[in-house]
Structures are given as structure tokens and as C-alpha cells.
Scaffold this motif. Sequence first.
Motif, PDB file in Angstrom:
ATOM      1  N   PHE A  37      75.356  77.430  21.336  1.00  0.00           N
ATOM      2  CA  PHE A  37      74.093  77.430  20.568  1.00  0.00           C
ATOM      3  C   PHE A  37      73.441  76.033  20.840  1.00  0.00           C
ATOM      4  O   PHE A  37      74.178  75.102  21.409  1.00  0.00           O
ATOM      5  CB  PHE A  37      74.025  77.869  19.208  1.00  0.00           C
ATOM      6  CG  PHE A  37      74.464  79.129  18.742  1.00  0.00           C
ATOM      7  CD1 PHE A  37      75.984  79.458  19.225  1.00  0.00           C
ATOM      8  CD2 PHE A  37      73.605  79.979  18.346  1.00  0.00           C
ATOM      9  CE1 PHE A  37      76.257  80.802  18.888  1.00  0.00           C
ATOM     10  CE2 PHE A  37      74.056  81.348  18.297  1.00  0.00           C
ATOM     11  CZ  PHE A  37      75.300  81.790  18.479  1.00  0.00           C
ATOM     12  N   ARG A  38      72.251  75.886  20.790  1.00  0.00           N
ATOM     13  CA  ARG A  38      71.765  74.769  20.687  1.00  0.00           C
ATOM     14  C   ARG A  38      70.408  74.390  19.690  1.00  0.00           C
ATOM     15  O   ARG A  38      69.889  75.573  19.349  1.00  0.00           O
ATOM     16  CB  ARG A  38      70.942  74.297  22.034  1.00  0.00           C
ATOM     17  CG  ARG A  38      69.806  75.143  22.532  1.00  0.00           C
ATOM     18  CD  ARG A  38      69.526  74.871  24.004  1.00  0.00           C
ATOM     19  NE  ARG A  38      68.301  75.627  24.554  1.00  0.00           N
ATOM     20  CZ  ARG A  38      67.945  75.971  25.729  1.00  0.00           C
ATOM     21  NH1 ARG A  38      68.741  75.152  26.646  1.00  0.00           N
ATOM     22  NH2 ARG A  38      66.833  76.570  26.111  1.00  0.00           N
ATOM     23  N   GLN A  39      70.059  73.168  19.335  1.00  0.00           N
ATOM     24  CA  GLN A  39      69.149  72.944  18.517  1.00  0.00           C
ATOM     25  C   GLN A  39      68.403  71.650  18.995  1.00  0.00           C
ATOM     26  O   GLN A  39      68.722  70.652  19.073  1.00  0.00           O
ATOM     27  CB  GLN A  39      69.799  72.799  17.170  1.00  0.00           C
ATOM     28  CG  GLN A  39      68.463  72.689  15.994  1.00  0.00           C
ATOM     29  CD  GLN A  39      69.355  72.758  14.586  1.00  0.00           C
ATOM     30  OE1 GLN A  39      70.309  72.753  14.190  1.00  0.00           O
ATOM     31  NE2 GLN A  39      68.434  73.116  13.588  1.00  0.00           N
ATOM     32  N   ALA A  40      67.136  72.093  19.418  1.00  0.00           N
ATOM     33  CA  ALA A  40      65.976  70.936  19.598  1.00  0.00           C
ATOM     34  C   ALA A  40      65.526  70.333  18.315  1.00  0.00           C
ATOM     35  O   ALA A  40      65.537  71.167  17.430  1.00  0.00           O
ATOM     36  CB  ALA A  40      65.083  71.450  20.775  1.00  0.00           C
ATOM     37  N   PRO A  41      65.112  69.111  18.515  1.00  0.00           N
ATOM     38  CA  PRO A  41      64.461  68.382  17.438  1.00  0.00           C
ATOM     39  C   PRO A  41      63.360  69.270  16.865  1.00  0.00           C
ATOM     40  O   PRO A  41      62.525  69.844  17.694  1.00  0.00           O
ATOM     41  CB  PRO A  41      63.857  67.076  18.058  1.00  0.00           C
ATOM     42  CG  PRO A  41      64.720  66.875  19.196  1.00  0.00           C
ATOM     43  CD  PRO A  41      64.963  68.159  19.785  1.00  0.00           C
ATOM     44  N   ALA A  42      63.279  69.529  15.360  1.00  0.00           N
ATOM     45  CA  ALA A  42      62.242  70.327  14.582  1.00  0.00           C
ATOM     46  C   ALA A  42      62.518  71.788  15.105  1.00  0.00           C
ATOM     47  O   ALA A  42      61.253  72.408  14.807  1.00  0.00           O
ATOM     48  CB  ALA A  42      61.061  69.698  15.089  1.00  0.00           C
ATOM     49  N   PHE A  47      70.566  80.788  20.173  1.00  0.00           N
ATOM     50  CA  PHE A  47      71.795  81.222  21.028  1.00  0.00           C
ATOM     51  C   PHE A  47      71.450  80.754  22.385  1.00  0.00           C
ATOM     52  O   PHE A  47      70.297  80.955  23.032  1.00  0.00           O
ATOM     53  CB  PHE A  47      71.870  82.632  21.192  1.00  0.00           C
ATOM     54  CG  PHE A  47      72.810  83.292  21.957  1.00  0.00           C
ATOM     55  CD1 PHE A  47      72.138  84.060  23.028  1.00  0.00           C
ATOM     56  CD2 PHE A  47      74.186  83.135  21.768  1.00  0.00           C
ATOM     57  CE1 PHE A  47      72.997  84.859  23.995  1.00  0.00           C
ATOM     58  CE2 PHE A  47      74.982  83.747  22.811  1.00  0.00           C
ATOM     59  CZ  PHE A  47      74.619  84.625  23.769  1.00  0.00           C
ATOM     60  N   VAL A  48      72.648  80.450  23.122  1.00  0.00           N
ATOM     61  CA  VAL A  48      72.604  80.172  24.447  1.00  0.00           C
ATOM     62  C   VAL A  48      73.410  81.066  25.562  1.00  0.00           C
ATOM     63  O   VAL A  48      72.725  81.391  26.336  1.00  0.00           O
ATOM     64  CB  VAL A  48      72.998  78.595  24.751  1.00  0.00           C
ATOM     65  CG1 VAL A  48      72.964  78.218  26.227  1.00  0.00           C
ATOM     66  CG2 VAL A  48      72.051  77.468  24.097  1.00  0.00           C
TER      67      VAL A  48
END
Length: 127
Positions: A37-42, A47-48
Motif C-alpha cells: 500500500f502507499r500513502q502520499a502526503p495529505a 492499495f498498490v
Amino acid sequence: QVQLVESGGGLVQAGDSLRLSCAASRFIFSIYAMGWFRQAPAKEREFVAGISWNGGTTYYADAVKGRFTIYRDNSKNTVYLQMNSLKPEDTAVYYCAAHRRADSSGSYFYLDDMRYWGKGTLVTVSS
């Protein structure tokens, strides 16, 4: 205590490649599906890619399909994410996670499907 440790993140230019690794310990890695998974700022965590317990089935978000490849080596308790043709919009903290089951019942891994999480590795793609 279960451990999932990601590595391989870094700063790259658009078009470059990176390979992320996630080393698992203290649980039976080979019987669970694994995901990235990934989380970008804000932004929300998203899911990736996902892979079934034996690597026989893989799942990808539309945004990475054709560019990223997930695979696993059960003999090393490690899951990988090969990322090619990286784009600035791929910039995020990438998290490895263990699924609650051996495989997904659909074509996607939801956050609530995941039982264990790593602490993440930062990928920054400059334009």
C-alpha cells in the motif's frame, strides 16, 4: 511480535526503477497473502499491489498496472515490489502488509483485509 520491515525506498528521477523489499518474521509468512500500500502526503492510504500465499495470483491498482510487479520468495519470507517507469505521482510512503487470509476473495486488497503492517519506506520521484 510480528515484524514486517520494508527497505529499498529512496529518491529517484521520473522514469527510473526501484525495488522494494519486505522481510517478514515471527509469523507463518508462506500461508498468507501479502500486499503493498502507499500513502502520499495529505492523502488516504491506498492499495498498490497484492499477491496470494503461493504467488499464483497477483493484483494491481489501475494506477500501477503494467509498471509495477509484486512477487514473493517464501523461502526467504520476503515480498518484493519492482517499480518501473516511476512517476512523480508515485511519491509516497510504501507499506508492506500481511493479509488475514491466504488470498483475496476479490480483485483488490482493502485496508481492513490486512492483519499486520510494516512501518513503511519513503519513495520520492522527482520530475
